[in-house]
Design a protein around this motif. Structure first.
Motif, PDB file in Angstrom:
ATOM      1  N   UNK A 151       8.624   3.523  -6.725  1.00  0.00           N
ATOM      2  CA  UNK A 151       7.226   3.231  -7.010  1.00  0.00           C
ATOM      3  C   UNK A 151       7.099   3.003  -8.520  1.00  0.00           C
ATOM      4  N   UNK A 152       6.849   1.785  -8.908  1.00  0.00           N
ATOM      5  CA  UNK A 152       6.717   1.435 -10.325  1.00  0.00           C
ATOM      6  C   UNK A 152       5.259   1.235 -10.733  1.00  0.00           C
ATOM      7  N   UNK A 153       4.348   1.769  -9.956  1.00  0.00           N
ATOM      8  CA  UNK A 153       2.923   1.518 -10.203  1.00  0.00           C
ATOM      9  C   UNK A 153       2.498   1.945 -11.606  1.00  0.00           C
ATOM     10  N   UNK A 154       2.949   3.101 -12.067  1.00  0.00           N
ATOM     11  CA  UNK A 154       2.509   3.570 -13.379  1.00  0.00           C
ATOM     12  C   UNK A 154       3.060   2.691 -14.501  1.00  0.00           C
ATOM     13  N   UNK A 155       4.149   1.990 -14.223  1.00  0.00           N
ATOM     14  CA  UNK A 155       4.716   1.085 -15.223  1.00  0.00           C
ATOM     15  C   UNK A 155       4.047  -0.285 -15.213  1.00  0.00           C
ATOM     16  N   UNK A 172       9.662  -1.608  -5.842  1.00  0.00           N
ATOM     17  CA  UNK A 172      10.910  -2.359  -5.878  1.00  0.00           C
ATOM     18  C   UNK A 172      11.764  -1.878  -4.723  1.00  0.00           C
ATOM     19  N   UNK A 173      12.378  -2.817  -4.035  1.00  0.00           N
ATOM     20  CA  UNK A 173      13.282  -2.516  -2.926  1.00  0.00           C
ATOM     21  C   UNK A 173      14.575  -3.273  -3.203  1.00  0.00           C
ATOM     22  N   UNK A 174      15.699  -2.571  -3.231  1.00  0.00           N
ATOM     23  CA  UNK A 174      16.980  -3.232  -3.423  1.00  0.00           C
ATOM     24  C   UNK A 174      17.954  -2.777  -2.343  1.00  0.00           C
ATOM     25  N   UNK A 208       2.191  -4.054   3.774  1.00  0.00           N
ATOM     26  CA  UNK A 208       2.903  -2.897   4.296  1.00  0.00           C
ATOM     27  C   UNK A 208       3.257  -1.943   3.159  1.00  0.00           C
ATOM     28  N   UNK A 209       4.041  -0.922   3.462  1.00  0.00           N
ATOM     29  CA  UNK A 209       4.406   0.096   2.487  1.00  0.00           C
ATOM     30  C   UNK A 209       5.868  -0.071   2.071  1.00  0.00           C
ATOM     31  N   UNK A 210       6.284   0.579   0.978  1.00  0.00           N
ATOM     32  CA  UNK A 210       7.702   0.526   0.593  1.00  0.00           C
ATOM     33  C   UNK A 210       8.640   1.024   1.684  1.00  0.00           C
ATOM     34  N   UNK A 211       8.234   2.088   2.379  1.00  0.00           N
ATOM     35  CA  UNK A 211       9.104   2.621   3.429  1.00  0.00           C
ATOM     36  C   UNK A 211       9.233   1.635   4.588  1.00  0.00           C
ATOM     37  N   UNK A 215       0.861  -1.179   0.000  1.00  0.00           N
ATOM     38  CA  UNK A 215       0.000   0.000   0.000  1.00  0.00           C
ATOM     39  C   UNK A 215       0.900   1.232   0.000  1.00  0.00           C
ATOM     40  N   UNK A 216       0.339   2.359  -0.314  1.00  0.00           N
ATOM     41  CA  UNK A 216       1.126   3.593  -0.401  1.00  0.00           C
ATOM     42  C   UNK A 216       1.752   3.937   0.948  1.00  0.00           C
TER      43      UNK A 216
END
Length: 294
Positions: free
Chosen positions: A232-236, A287-289, A211-214, A180-181
């Motif tokens: 955030x790759x949502x638009x892709x 994406x989390x790296x 959870x969120x990216x953060x 989620x955002x």
């Protein structure tokens, strides 16, 4: 190693992937994950399959995985490997030895068969295994890959801790999937309308503890991982589900769904929820790296 069923949700995830493997392979091919598109496109299903390969390349590029012979990964693991699409790609791209684990024995058997047909049986290896109790030694892989697996796991910290454990010093970890955002500074939780949509998505697609990216970034920091990046790759990714929904509107697909198990039908019919979540901008594809210190 047999999968360790930690709760009823994990059991449902296993049953879902066991019963739906053939359906999703027919729909998506060997890459059972979403695709990466230029924003605003209206793709066909054939576009979606090439976009799935592009997703792998974009993730590797974002993480800074090197193509240089002396730096490219030599040993990789795909955690939540589906039927092996990403593992085959990584093995061919880097000449790496790749291992895949999955809680679905049906998908593992299919991945093993595809490894033979791809001529990669001596390079790519699959087994049933739990992402929270991986059957690998410490400090083993210089590329740890997990695409659209983390959302199915309730204990995100244990999940990331296990990814870090099997990563070799200096190795790279790549995670992609649904979140989620991020909450705004003044928010303690999502507002009711957004929370309602996310609850429907999480229930339909078996996403416990969303959870969120953060949140992922904070866990990575707590594990002393370095070079942490999120995007955030949502638009892709958002064009993927309309393309799949449109491609599913055929008599052949409808007949296949009617013969499928209840969990397959439930998830297939829930795809419009994904579109709604993306349109509301509460559902995010992240994406989390990060890198394990040397």
């Amino acid at each position: 190693m047999a999968p360790i069923i930690v709760d009823e949700t994990q059991k449902e995830v296993t049953e879902f992937y066991d019963e739906s493997a053939e359906f999703w392979e027919n729909m998506w091919g060997e890459h059972m994950h979403q695709g990466f598109y230029d924003p605003g496109v209206q793709p066909s299903l054939s576009d979606s399959r090439s976009a799935q390969v592009r997703m792998v390349d974009e993730a590797l590029r974002f993480a800074g995985v090197s193509d240089e012979p002396s730096k490219k990964p030599k040993r990789a693991v795909d955690v939540g490997c589906g039927i092996g699409g990403a593992s085959f790609y990584l093995a061919k791209k880097y000449g790496a030895e790749c291992h895949g684990i999955n809680i679905s024995s049906v998908q593992v058997q299919r991945a093993q068969a595809l490894a033979i047909s791809e001529g990669l049986a001596d390079k790519v290896f699959f087994q049933v295994g739990d992402a929270l109790e991986q059957p690998f030694p410490d400090n083993h892989f210089d590329l740890v890959w997990s695409m659209e697996c983390a959302e199915h796991i309730p204990d995100k910290k244990k999940f990331m801790s296990e990814l870090a454990r099997v990563t070799a010093p200096g190795g790279i970890i790549i995670i992609t999937g649904l979140c989620h955002r991020d909450l705004k500074p003044y928010e303690d939780s999502l507002p009711p309308e957004e929370d309602n949509v996310m609850n429907k998505i999480n229930t339909t697609f078996y996403h416990p503890g969303c959870c969120s990216p953060s949140d992922y970034a904070k866990i990575a920091e707590s594990l002393s991982l370095q070079d942490i990046k999120t995007a955030d790759w949502s638009e892709h990714v958002a064009p993927f589900y309309p393309a799949v929904i449109n491609s599913a509107l055929t008599w052949e697909t409808v007949a296949f769904l009617l013969q499928s198990g209840p969990q397959t039908r439930r998830r297939a019919l829930g795809m419009p929820l994904m579109v709604e979540g993306y349109n509301m901008k509460v559902l995010k594809y992240a994406i989390i790296t990060c890198r394990k210190p040397e």
